[in-house]
Scaffold this motif. Structure first.
Motif, PDB file in Angstrom:
ATOM      1  N   LYS A  15     -33.601   4.464   7.792  1.00 46.42           N
ATOM      2  CA  LYS A  15     -32.180   4.603   8.129  1.00 46.42           C
ATOM      3  C   LYS A  15     -32.059   5.383   9.434  1.00 46.42           C
ATOM      4  O   LYS A  15     -31.474   6.471   9.494  1.00 46.42           O
ATOM      5  N   ALA A  16     -32.630   4.801  10.480  1.00 46.28           N
ATOM      6  CA  ALA A  16     -32.660   5.486  11.777  1.00 46.28           C
ATOM      7  C   ALA A  16     -31.264   5.622  12.363  1.00 46.28           C
ATOM      8  O   ALA A  16     -30.402   4.752  12.188  1.00 46.28           O
ATOM      9  N   ARG A  17     -31.069   6.728  13.085  1.00 45.35           N
ATOM     10  CA  ARG A  17     -29.823   6.927  13.824  1.00 45.35           C
ATOM     11  C   ARG A  17     -30.076   6.592  15.286  1.00 45.35           C
ATOM     12  O   ARG A  17     -31.117   6.940  15.858  1.00 45.35           O
ATOM     13  N   LEU A  18     -29.118   5.920  15.902  1.00 46.72           N
ATOM     14  CA  LEU A  18     -29.275   5.495  17.288  1.00 46.72           C
ATOM     15  C   LEU A  18     -29.534   6.676  18.206  1.00 46.72           C
ATOM     16  O   LEU A  18     -30.382   6.599  19.106  1.00 46.72           O
ATOM     17  N   VAL A  19     -28.858   7.785  17.978  1.00 46.54           N
ATOM     18  CA  VAL A  19     -29.021   8.945  18.844  1.00 46.54           C
ATOM     19  C   VAL A  19     -30.459   9.450  18.829  1.00 46.54           C
ATOM     20  O   VAL A  19     -31.013   9.840  19.871  1.00 46.54           O
TER      21      VAL A  19
END
Length: 391
Positions: free
Chosen positions: A359-363
């Motif tokens: 569940k990677a975050r773009l930031v």
């Protein structure tokens, strides 16, 4: 008796209104290409009639019906086709031919199905069904079964002509390849990606391929596999281009300079960037992948969103709602499954993290990407692309 024509019935094309003629012409063109490659010199012409196309067979074609059937079943845009016998629009002659065709094979029950689009023909389809059925019953003694017959006698009355046939064969349905523009499909060598490419072709797209490999850190097995897959897919689209991209230099940079758990996502962002650049060169309007929601770590909603953010062209995922068994079934049907399961060293299996981010975050991904010279790595990969043409 040998059929003298093949009637090709389409479905969705009939709903296209003023553009219908364009779709029919493209299907006509694809039929010519398919027959030229897989069953050459078997017909004299391919014409258009109301709601269908007609292939007029020459003597060679009449003797090679099985070869024609094997070729035509792979044409996208056609719901079914039928080797048929042409007869003048005369009730008695139609009935005589129908009785003759229905008297030569072993079956227990039958029905007659008439399609009458030519309203100048004086007999209704119901009356034709009843009278021709009665003649067959009298001649053969077979039972009538309107719901589950062993055999059906089909009669098409159209455009001043009549056709009688007893067999229909399924085509691929969908739209003719070429009516929906060009796409660039990412072909991995696994089970999913060739199936995704097939579905893009079935929706009318012309497909080109890009394959990412890690030679010399892996062997060339994946490259050989995609070549074999493309040869199988040529029954649906006769000409392909394959772009071979070396991903290993990028993977080395990612492995050395970035956080381990983001490696797969970073690999994928590079891959779609490179595929987008190649797509623009090819004038393709979208990318196609074999992603299926939740199947692997990179195919969660969060990770797919982060990967897709790296590009500006649409990223199409024809298999997004398919489960693995459904994908495998279609792979078997299009004959790519046995190739896909052959062992190889997939580029994304190289330098794989033990615990990839799901569940990677773009930031966070962008922070990692700033450690890399993204533009230079992409341009270097494009510069070293090797292209092969399959025709």
């Amino acid at each position: 008796m040998k059929p003298d024509v093949i009637l090709c019935h389409y479905g969705e094309i009939g709903l296209k209104g003023k553009n219908r003629g364009y779709f029919e012409k493209k299907l006509q063109e694809n039929l010519r290409k398919t027959l030229k490659k897989f069953s050459p010199d078997t017909y004299s012409s391919i014409g258009r009639m109301f709601g269908r196309l007609i292939i007029r067979l020459n003597e060679k074609g009449q003797n090679e019906i099985d070869s024609l059937n094997a070729a035509l079943k792979n044409v996208c845009g056609m719901v079914y086709f039928a080797p048929a016998f042409k007869v003048v629009q005369n009730k008695d002659k139609i009935t005589k031919l129908a009785v003759e065709l229905m008297s030569v094979e072993d079956y227990n029950s039958f029905r007659v199905t008439t399609r009458r689009t030519d309203k100048d023909f004086p007999v209704s389809k119901q009356k034709m069904n009843e009278d021709v059925g009665a003649a067959i019953l009298e001649a053969t003694g077979k039972m009538v079964n309107l719901n589950h017959p062993d055999k059906t006698c089909f009669i098409d009355i159209v455009d001043g002509k009549a056709f009688v046939y007893t067999e229909r064969f399924n085509g691929q349905s969908g739209l003719p390849v070429g009516v929906s523009g060009k796409v660039m499909s990412m072909l991995s060598g696994g089970i999913d990606s060739p199936v995704a490419a097939y579905y893009a072709m079935k929706r009318g797209a012309v497909v080109s391929f890009v394959h990412f490999h890690s030679v010399p850190y892996t062997n060339e097995a994946s490259i050989e596999k995609v070549r074999e897959m493309i040869e199988k897919l040529q029954v649906f689209q006769q000409k392909f281009s394959l772009h071979l991209v070396e991903l290993a230099p990028i993977q080395k940079e990612v492995m050395v300079l970035t956080a381990e758990k983001y490696r797969i996502i970073l690999y994928r962002r590079f891959m779609v960037r490179i595929a987008e650049a190649l797509a623009k060169i090819q004038k393709a309007k979208a990318l196609v992948t074999g992603d299926s929601l939740g199947q692997v770590a990179s195919q969660t909603l969060e990770n797919m969103s982060v990967i897709e953010e790296a590009i500006s062209v649409p990223l199409l995922r024809p298999l997004i709602g398919f489960d693995k068994l459904e994908i495998i079934a279609k792979a078997r049907e299009i004959e790519t499954y046995d190739i896909s399961i052959q062992p190889d060293q997939d580029c994304c299996a190289l330098f794989v993290p033990k615990h990839p981010a799901t569940k990677a975050r773009l930031v966070d991904v962008i922070i990692e990407e700033k450690k890399l010279d993204v533009e230079m790595l992409v341009q270097q990969a494009i510069k070293n692309v090797k292209t092969e043409i399959f025709e």
